[in-house]
Design a protein around this motif. Sequence first.
Motif, mmCIF file in Angstrom:
data_model
loop_
_atom_site.group_PDB
_atom_site.id
_atom_site.type_symbol
_atom_site.label_atom_id
_atom_site.label_comp_id
_atom_site.label_asym_id
_atom_site.label_seq_id
_atom_site.Cartn_x
_atom_site.Cartn_y
_atom_site.Cartn_z
ATOM 1 N N ARG A 63 0.840 -1.197 0.000
ATOM 2 C CA ARG A 63 0.000 0.000 0.000
ATOM 3 C C ARG A 63 0.883 1.257 0.000
ATOM 4 N N ARG A 67 0.939 4.098 -2.920
ATOM 5 C CA ARG A 67 0.670 5.494 -2.580
ATOM 6 C C ARG A 67 1.836 6.382 -3.032
ATOM 7 N N ASP A 71 1.519 9.371 -5.750
ATOM 8 C CA ASP A 71 1.882 10.751 -5.365
ATOM 9 C C ASP A 71 2.988 11.319 -6.227
#
Length: 73
Positions: A63, A67, A71
């Motif tokens: 995860r 992420r 980003d």
Amino acid sequence: MEVVSFRIPHELKKKMKEVDINWSEEIRKFIEAKVREYRKKKALEEIDIMLANLPKTEKGTARKYVREDRDSN
């Protein structure tokens, strides 16, 4: 091609003659399927061993990487 022989009961041989089936082809298909099944099983066992030997990561690592990737865009 190679020749493989095996023994079966006399009664079974009589019953086989009563049926219009190409027994050589049927047995060949059966053996091929069994070999494929065995090879798949062995491959999965080898994969399980490889996965068991991988270093452990903490929960949430995937995860975190997803992420970070999102980003960065």
